[in-house]
Design a protein around this motif. Structure first.
Motif, PDB file in Angstrom:
ATOM      1  N   VAL A 129      -4.045  -0.604  -4.465  1.00  0.00           N
ATOM      2  CA  VAL A 129      -5.361  -1.017  -3.968  1.00  0.00           C
ATOM      3  C   VAL A 129      -6.385  -1.025  -5.101  1.00  0.00           C
ATOM      4  O   VAL A 129      -7.140  -1.985  -5.275  1.00  0.00           O
ATOM      5  N   PHE A 130      -6.409   0.044  -5.916  1.00  0.00           N
ATOM      6  CA  PHE A 130      -7.385   0.104  -7.006  1.00  0.00           C
ATOM      7  C   PHE A 130      -7.060  -0.913  -8.099  1.00  0.00           C
ATOM      8  O   PHE A 130      -7.963  -1.447  -8.741  1.00  0.00           O
ATOM      9  N   GLY A 131      -5.764  -1.181  -8.317  1.00  0.00           N
ATOM     10  CA  GLY A 131      -5.378  -2.221  -9.274  1.00  0.00           C
ATOM     11  C   GLY A 131      -5.855  -3.589  -8.832  1.00  0.00           C
ATOM     12  O   GLY A 131      -6.400  -4.369  -9.629  1.00  0.00           O
ATOM     13  N   VAL A 132      -5.693  -3.891  -7.552  1.00  0.00           N
ATOM     14  CA  VAL A 132      -6.174  -5.165  -7.004  1.00  0.00           C
ATOM     15  C   VAL A 132      -7.696  -5.241  -7.105  1.00  0.00           C
ATOM     16  O   VAL A 132      -8.259  -6.304  -7.345  1.00  0.00           O
ATOM     17  N   ALA A 133      -8.360  -4.097  -6.952  1.00  0.00           N
ATOM     18  CA  ALA A 133      -9.820  -4.060  -7.033  1.00  0.00           C
ATOM     19  C   ALA A 133     -10.324  -4.196  -8.466  1.00  0.00           C
ATOM     20  O   ALA A 133     -11.527  -4.330  -8.694  1.00  0.00           O
TER      21      ALA A 133
END
Length: 196
Positions: A129-133
């Motif tokens: 999720v944080f990588g996509v963000a």
């Protein structure tokens, strides 16, 4: 990522004791919770989530216990979803997952192994999720590797100590550790709610 690395190491060293049925029920909830966290637009006022988590942890440590139905496949799925969502919002789901695992597993090695595997799944989805963000993990890679290595050493030492503890002694220490974490969450939640 450091928590992910630590839980990978702990799971690898205790994999024989992981409750695979519980893990299989927990995984879909983790995915649902991560998806909800990625799209959630409305947030509760600061401090409310911490107070809710602390209350749940204290209830599971000192209350009458969760009903058997809550420890079944459906309850485990819901726990996976809710704790992953909370983890993405406040980063404090570990005590909540630990409190849930405490009631569903018997024996110190099963508790530690299953908790580690569940947290591994949560941290993996959070990293996604944080990588996509847009978080750039590459910039932090050297520091993460050093911290993960230190975490693995701590895990190895901790498991040596765990083998020397009785289940009763472990349960007592585990209960008090969760209680202290819950009290800390109450303090932090109260501070955030009051705007300090």
């Amino acid at each position: 990522m450091v928590q992910l690395g630590s839980n990978v190491g702990r799971t690898a060293l205790t994999w024989r004791h992981v409750d695979l049925a519980m893990l299989a029920a927990f995984l879909p909830g983790v995915v649902l919770g991560a998806l909800a966290a990625a799209w959630l637009l409305v947030r509760l006022p600061g401090g409310v989530l911490e107070l809710c988590i602390a209350t749940f942890v204290l209830f599971t440590c000192w209350g009458p216990g969760l009903p058997q139905r809550a420890l079944g496949r459906g309850g485990v799925l819901v726990a996976g979803a809710v704790t992953t969502l909370l983890s993405s919002l406040v980063g404090a789901s570990g005590p909540m997952v630990a409190a849930f695992i405490k009631q569903s597993q018997f024996g110190r090695l099963a508790k530690v192994a299953t908790f580690s595997a569940c947290m591994l799944l949560q941290h993996l989805t959070k990293a996604f999720v944080f990588g996509v963000a847009g978080f750039v993990f590459r910039d932090w890679l050297p520091l993460m590797l050093v911290m993960v290595s230190a975490g693995f050493l701590g895990t190895w030492l901790g498991l040596r100590l765990l083998h020397r503890l009785s289940d009763h002694r472990f349960d007592t220490l585990f209960k008090w550790a969760l209680t202290l974490l819950a009290l800390r969450l109450l303090w932090l939640g109260g501070q955030r709610l009051l705007g300090h």
